[in-house]
Write an enzyme that holds these catalytic residues in place. Structure first.
Site, short mmCIF file in Angstrom:
data_model
loop_
_atom_site.label_atom_id
_atom_site.label_comp_id
_atom_site.label_asym_id
_atom_site.label_seq_id
_atom_site.Cartn_x
_atom_site.Cartn_y
_atom_site.Cartn_z
CG ASP A 104 26.89 20.27 -10.53
OD1 ASP A 104 26.97 21.13 -11.43
OD2 ASP A 104 26.53 20.54 -9.38
CG ASP A 144 32.26 17.83 -13.01
OD1 ASP A 144 31.36 16.97 -13.08
OD2 ASP A 144 32.03 19.05 -13.17
#
Lengths: 376, 321
Positions: B48, B46
């Site tokens: 963020d 991922d």
């Protein structure tokens, strides 16, 4: 707060899991309002639990939803009957509660025969009350609207969801040193002011912009103890963030919704995204369910029954929307009359996917005057 | 083809919509880090809260990614943030000193365009966008006509009687993602399309409730805009981003790796970890983003990753490299 968080999480989870659940029930609380829950298993809140969360209300209009439609009534209802004996209905109740949009007016246009009908009911000694989910105006401002349309209604007879939000905060003795953040319009601000509460936000925050850049921190007032969300044409990211920060970070902060109507008839020509949209947005960012004060929550029903000393069985609720007006009436234990002069048409009422059946239905309220010649 | 898991409301740490792993998450240590590395051929990160926070790189990330590449591991970046296209994300990586190309990036903006493509969305139909430039660009790259997006940020509705709010009857899909320029005009436009254009699809890039749009605090995510449209249409969207495994099909096409030889590294339980569990991957939660130790340990949380650690660079330091 941990209890409330746990409850709201379990409510959200139950809503997620129970999208086709058929078990629903109404809870009678020691407090002055009833609230609907869509939990399939639920024990009880403590008597002091004020943040009872009301879940989203699905619209019973067919052809509109990809998920299964559900009604909220606990009774197995027989089909609605066309209104044939208006005099009998009138004689059997002491008070008529009218919705406004689609019943009294459409946008700014009065519906035919309304003034004469209201006069007739008053002449028979009936009490008239007007309950609207539209939070854009205060009771006073609605009083003016009635006046401009030539109707003899005073503000004490009007209960808008803007008023309901302020009345709710008053009923729980919301501390005067706490503030209320408003995602909504002028009506809410005016009612809060009248009730003596300090508020922030409202239409003014509609002009505030965000710049998402490194080092930028949005501050929020730690004294905000409640966020009130309603229909808001000045909706923006600033307000969503402000409301979200208050709800997530201020201990005990309440999340109150004036109403959750999906669409509303702002103009008579078409539907407009309603309060349900703004409330949905805050549910999405906080993962909490709000406390709903407008229809179909019976908060306003309990309030006015208490205020006027009337028995709910002596009330007939007249509205154009099944999942707010009629459900409101049924939850309150009143008689219910659906009018087809607003958002609901006969095929929607009679659709197999609709489970909300009012006692009666008719074209419009002036049928009270001319029922023998009315055809539906 | 059944590519997409229909998403219910509120992906929520206590939701049971994925494979709920009841055993406790293991804290990453030397021994299990080594074992993890040996059992995995591809790492899916991922962005963020894992690689960066807002526009700030998280410490130790470049060195960790280099080490993994040097050991022959495939690296892919799967982000729910739809504000950028894959190309724009590649530029962001470059500007932070990381060498990642657009084909290694799977953003939810790309996912939305791919969903329409694989489901043969008719070319004469249009797509209304509540979201950023990323979605508009990916739609255009895929050959679709996009309306709305950043262009509608300054539009205002009028409400006078005899004044109708018009909408394009050829809109066949509404795509909703993170939109810091959300306003009533866009909500109304999308609402009319979904309610009145027959068969109009309602697609959500993702439903993350909040995210680290800036380094200092969390901000409302796409879950907010999506829920707003759910509120006015009373419809549930098709979700193309995590935890839906729609993107996994594209990832599998890219590598010849079975999902059991993949490890998801993410900061969010109800998207990253659930995505990994739904697809049968190993899962590693990092605490450098939205999830704290106490959220992970909270009794109401039923999503347990295989492993957890403070941040990505722990992989490097635990291996003593």
């Amino acid at each position: 707060m941990a209890t409330k968080a746990a409850v709201s999480v379990s409510v959200a989870a139950s809503v997620t899991a129970a999208s086709s659940s058929s078990s629903k029930f109404v809870i009678n609380t020691p407090h002055r309002f009833l609230c609907l829950k869509r939990l399939s298993s639920f024990s009880s809140f403590s008597a002091s639990a004020l943040a009872i969360k009301c879940t989203s209300i699905s619209n019973c209009s067919p052809n509109k939803s990809a998920r299964s439609m559900e009604g909220f009534t606990t009774r197995t209802k027989a089909s609605a009957q066309p209104l044939e004996n208006a005099d009998e209905l009138i004689a059997s109740v002491e008070t008529f509660i009218f919705d406004c949009d689609g019943v009294i007016w459409k946008g700014d246009k009065l519906i035919d025969g309304v003034p004469e009908t209201l006069d007739m009911l008053r002449s028979k000694g009936k009490r008239l009350v007007f309950v609207t989910n539209n939070s854009t105006k205060s009771r006073k401002q609605y009083g003016k609207k009635f006046e401009t349309l030539g109707l003899n209604v005073n503000e004490e007879e009007i209960f808008a969801s803007s008023f309901a939000a302020a009345a709710y905060l008053k009923s729980i003795n919301f501390p005067k040193d706490k503030k209320v953040y408003v995602i909504g319009e002028d009506g809410i601000l005016k009612e809060l002011e009248l009730a003596g509460f300090q508020y922030l936000g409202g239409p003014e925050d509609g002009g505030k912009k965000i710049e998402l850049k490194p080092g930028f921190l949005m501050e929020h007032d730690k004294d905000v103890g409640a966020v009130v969300v309603g229909f808001d044409r000045y909706f923006n990211y600033y307000k969503v963030q402000y409301g979200t920060l208050c709800i997530r970070e201020n201990p005990g902060c309440l999340f109150i919704a004036t109403n959750r109507d999906a669409v509303t008839h702002l103009t008579d020509a078409q539907e407009w995204a309603g309060g349900g949209s703004m409330v949905g947005a805050i549910c999405g960012s906080t993962q909490r369910e709000p406390l709903v004060v407008g229809k179909p929550s019976t908060f306003m029903m309990d309030y006015l029954a208490n205020k006027f000393g009337i028995l709910k069985s002596q009330i007939c609720m007249v509205g154009d929307r099944l999942d707010t007006d009629i459900l409101f009436g049924q939850n309150g234990g009143c008689k219910t009359l659906l009018v087809l002069s607003g958002v609901t048409n006969l095929s929607m009422l009679q659709s197999p996917s609709n489970s909300i059946q009012p006692d009666f239905y008719t074209n419009k309220i002036s049928d009270f005057l001319s029922i023998k010649t009315a055809t539906v | 083809m059944e590519q997409v898991s229909m998403e219910a409301t509120n992906p929520n740490p206590s939701s049971m919509s994925g494979v709920a792993d009841a055993s406790a998450a293991e804290l990453l240590c030397c021994a299990n880090a080594r074992a993890l590395l040996d059992s995995v051929d591809a790492f899916l990160f991922d962005c963020d809260g894992v690689i960066w926070k807002g526009d700030k790189l998280i410490d130790g990330v470049p060195q960790t990614l280099d080490m993994l590449r040097s050991k022959g591991k495939k690296l892919v970046f799967v982000t729910n943030n739809s504000t950028k296209s894959r190309i724009q994300y590649a530029n962001k990586f470059q500007s932070l000193g990381l060498s990642v190309n657009q084909y290694e990036i799977f953003s939810s903006s790309f996912a939305a365009a791919m969903y329409l493509k694989v489901n043969q969305f008719p070319p004469h139909k249009k797509v209304y966008v509540i979201g950023g430039e990323g979605i508009v660009q990916e739609l255009q790259l895929a050959g679709f006509t996009a309306l709305g997006g950043p262009e509608d940020a300054e539009k205002r509705a009028q409400w006078k009687s005899n004044c109708l709010f018009e909408h394009d009857k050829y809109v066949g899909a509404v795509v909703v993602g993170l939109d810091p320029d959300i306003n009533y005009y866009k909500l109304q436009y999308a609402t009319l399309c979904i309610r009145e254009n027959p068969g109009c699809l309602f697609i959500a890039t993702n439903r993350d409730s909040v995210g680290h749009m800036t380094d200092l605090q969390e901000w409302p995510g796409a879950g907010c805009m999506v829920a707003a449209v759910c509120g006015s249409t009373e419809q549930e969207p098709i979700v193309v981003g995590k935890p839906s495994t729609f993107m996994m099909d594209f990832l599998l096409q890219k590598f010849n790796v079975s999902t059991s030889r993949m490890c998801i590294v993410g900061d969010r339980l109800d998207t990253d970890i659930l995505f990994g569990q739904n697809a049968g991957c190993k899962t590693l939660l990092v605490l450098s983003g939205v999830t704290t130790q106490s959220t992970l340990d909270d009794p109401s949380n039923s999503i347990k990753p295989d492993y957890y650690t403070n941040k990505v660079s722990d992989i490097l330091s635990l291996l003593g490299e």
